[in-house]
Design a protein around this motif. Structure first.
Motif, PDB file in Angstrom:
ATOM      1  N   THR A  39       0.818  -1.215   0.000  1.00 38.45           N
ATOM      2  CA  THR A  39       0.000   0.000   0.000  1.00 38.45           C
ATOM      3  C   THR A  39       0.850   1.262   0.000  1.00 38.45           C
ATOM      4  O   THR A  39       0.387   2.326  -0.375  1.00 38.45           O
ATOM      5  N   LYS A  40       2.078   1.121   0.445  1.00 38.18           N
ATOM      6  CA  LYS A  40       2.970   2.273   0.478  1.00 38.18           C
ATOM      7  C   LYS A  40       4.387   1.777   0.253  1.00 38.18           C
ATOM      8  O   LYS A  40       4.863   0.879   0.943  1.00 38.18           O
ATOM      9  N   ASP A  41       5.066   2.368  -0.685  1.00 35.67           N
ATOM     10  CA  ASP A  41       6.433   1.963  -1.006  1.00 35.67           C
ATOM     11  C   ASP A  41       7.406   3.028  -0.494  1.00 35.67           C
ATOM     12  O   ASP A  41       7.524   4.098  -1.070  1.00 35.67           O
ATOM     13  N   ASP A  42       8.075   2.706   0.622  1.00 38.30           N
ATOM     14  CA  ASP A  42       9.032   3.641   1.225  1.00 38.30           C
ATOM     15  C   ASP A  42      10.479   3.216   0.988  1.00 38.30           C
ATOM     16  O   ASP A  42      11.389   3.743   1.635  1.00 38.30           O
ATOM     17  N   VAL A  43      10.689   2.286   0.083  1.00 42.46           N
ATOM     18  CA  VAL A  43      12.038   1.766  -0.127  1.00 42.46           C
ATOM     19  C   VAL A  43      13.002   2.884  -0.511  1.00 42.46           C
ATOM     20  O   VAL A  43      14.102   2.981   0.034  1.00 42.46           O
ATOM     21  N   SER A  44      12.611   3.752  -1.400  1.00 40.91           N
ATOM     22  CA  SER A  44      13.527   4.822  -1.825  1.00 40.91           C
ATOM     23  C   SER A  44      13.828   5.783  -0.672  1.00 40.91           C
ATOM     24  O   SER A  44      14.962   6.245  -0.520  1.00 40.91           O
ATOM     25  N   LYS A  45      12.840   6.040   0.166  1.00 40.86           N
ATOM     26  CA  LYS A  45      13.038   6.907   1.327  1.00 40.86           C
ATOM     27  C   LYS A  45      14.007   6.267   2.324  1.00 40.86           C
ATOM     28  O   LYS A  45      14.908   6.929   2.858  1.00 40.86           O
ATOM     29  N   HIS A  52      23.311   6.051  21.013  1.00 39.41           N
ATOM     30  CA  HIS A  52      22.744   7.041  20.091  1.00 39.41           C
ATOM     31  C   HIS A  52      23.051   6.697  18.639  1.00 39.41           C
ATOM     32  O   HIS A  52      22.222   6.942  17.751  1.00 39.41           O
ATOM     33  N   LEU A  53      24.221   6.115  18.383  1.00 41.23           N
ATOM     34  CA  LEU A  53      24.530   5.693  17.015  1.00 41.23           C
ATOM     35  C   LEU A  53      23.612   4.543  16.580  1.00 41.23           C
ATOM     36  O   LEU A  53      23.198   4.485  15.419  1.00 41.23           O
ATOM     37  N   LYS A  54      23.279   3.660  17.505  1.00 41.32           N
ATOM     38  CA  LYS A  54      22.321   2.585  17.194  1.00 41.32           C
ATOM     39  C   LYS A  54      20.948   3.173  16.869  1.00 41.32           C
ATOM     40  O   LYS A  54      20.277   2.728  15.937  1.00 41.32           O
ATOM     41  N   LYS A  55      20.552   4.184  17.635  1.00 38.41           N
ATOM     42  CA  LYS A  55      19.265   4.841  17.371  1.00 38.41           C
ATOM     43  C   LYS A  55      19.293   5.535  16.017  1.00 38.41           C
ATOM     44  O   LYS A  55      18.284   5.546  15.299  1.00 38.41           O
ATOM     45  N   ALA A  56      20.439   6.108  15.660  1.00 37.44           N
ATOM     46  CA  ALA A  56      20.566   6.756  14.348  1.00 37.44           C
ATOM     47  C   ALA A  56      20.430   5.715  13.238  1.00 37.44           C
ATOM     48  O   ALA A  56      19.752   5.956  12.228  1.00 37.44           O
ATOM     49  N   ALA A  57      21.051   4.554  13.429  1.00 36.86           N
ATOM     50  CA  ALA A  57      20.949   3.488  12.422  1.00 36.86           C
ATOM     51  C   ALA A  57      19.516   2.986  12.300  1.00 36.86           C
ATOM     52  O   ALA A  57      19.016   2.773  11.186  1.00 36.86           O
ATOM     53  N   LYS A  58      18.833   2.829  13.424  1.00 36.83           N
ATOM     54  CA  LYS A  58      17.433   2.389  13.387  1.00 36.83           C
ATOM     55  C   LYS A  58      16.560   3.433  12.684  1.00 36.83           C
ATOM     56  O   LYS A  58      15.702   3.087  11.869  1.00 36.83           O
ATOM     57  N   ALA A  59      16.812   4.703  12.980  1.00 45.96           N
ATOM     58  CA  ALA A  59      16.056   5.763  12.330  1.00 45.96           C
ATOM     59  C   ALA A  59      16.294   5.744  10.818  1.00 45.96           C
ATOM     60  O   ALA A  59      15.361   5.952  10.030  1.00 45.96           O
ATOM     61  N   ALA A  60      17.524   5.492  10.419  1.00 45.39           N
ATOM     62  CA  ALA A  60      17.826   5.403   8.986  1.00 45.39           C
ATOM     63  C   ALA A  60      17.082   4.234   8.346  1.00 45.39           C
ATOM     64  O   ALA A  60      16.541   4.358   7.241  1.00 45.39           O
ATOM     65  N   MET A  61      17.012   3.109   9.053  1.00 42.39           N
ATOM     66  CA  MET A  61      16.287   1.944   8.536  1.00 42.39           C
ATOM     67  C   MET A  61      14.782   2.213   8.453  1.00 42.39           C
ATOM     68  O   MET A  61      14.090   1.605   7.646  1.00 42.39           O
ATOM     69  N   ASP A  62      14.313   3.139   9.280  1.00 41.79           N
ATOM     70  CA  ASP A  62      12.906   3.526   9.242  1.00 41.79           C
ATOM     71  C   ASP A  62      12.638   4.633   8.215  1.00 41.79           C
ATOM     72  O   ASP A  62      11.508   5.066   8.052  1.00 41.79           O
ATOM     73  N   GLY A  63      13.726   5.124   7.596  1.00 41.33           N
ATOM     74  CA  GLY A  63      13.576   6.198   6.618  1.00 41.33           C
ATOM     75  C   GLY A  63      13.373   7.560   7.255  1.00 41.33           C
ATOM     76  O   GLY A  63      12.881   8.490   6.621  1.00 41.33           O
ATOM     77  N   ASN A  64      13.767   7.723   8.508  1.00 40.70           N
ATOM     78  CA  ASN A  64      13.538   8.954   9.261  1.00 40.70           C
ATOM     79  C   ASN A  64      14.837   9.762   9.359  1.00 40.70           C
ATOM     80  O   ASN A  64      15.562   9.702  10.352  1.00 40.70           O
TER      81      ASN A  64
END
Length: 162
Positions: free
Chosen positions: A6-12, A82-94
């Protein structure tokens, strides 16, 4: 079993991961913070002074009084979180959360280095150094703290990798 997208966020997500991979957090005394205040008798800037104190100068009979590397090392667990949180945020596209976490990382490392100057255990100052401080009206005997300029010049930057 069929799957409906329903939503393609792969590019994000990919853009956010690439953005994180291209950034670095640097902690120290950058050129923009290296100058000493007007009227100082020191012929060198804060970056040079920081290097001399971090590694010592046998030629000038100045022992190493490391503050940057040990200060950052003492905060490593929090930095890693905090670096782990940054990596998780990147994986979430945030990407915004990535920036928040990288800034938190920089602030923690900066505070660690500054705190090391305040509370670290260093080789005592030479009698000649203490006498020079007294001639300038200073009474403190703590190494690395005279005017506070060196400590206050420690900062962080987030920049693109070269």
């Amino acid at each position: 079993m069929s799957m409906k997208i329903t939503k393609d966020d792969v590019s994000k997500v990919l853009a956010s991961i690439q953005d994180l991979a291209n950034k670095q957090v640097l902690v120290g005394i950058p050129a923009s913070k290296a100058e000493r205040e007007e009227g100082d008798e020191e012929p060198i800037n804060n970056a040079q002074l920081g290097y001399i104190h971090e590694y010592g100068s046998p030629k000038a009979n100045i022992p190493a009084r490391p503050f940057l590397n040990p200060g950052i090392a003492r905060t490593q667990e929090s930095i890693n979180n905090h670096l782990k949180k940054a990596a998780k945020a990147a994986m979430d596209g945030n990407s915004e959360k990535v920036d928040v976490e990288l800034n938190a990382t920089g602030l923690i490392a900066q505070a660690g280095a500054r705190n090391e100057i305040n509370s670290g255990t260093f080789e005592a100052l030479a009698p000649a150094t203490l006498a020079a401080r007294r001639r300038r009206g200073r009474t403190g005997d703590k190494p690395l703290i005279d005017t506070g300029q060196l400590r206050n010049s420690i900062t962080y930057v987030i920049r693109e990798k070269d």
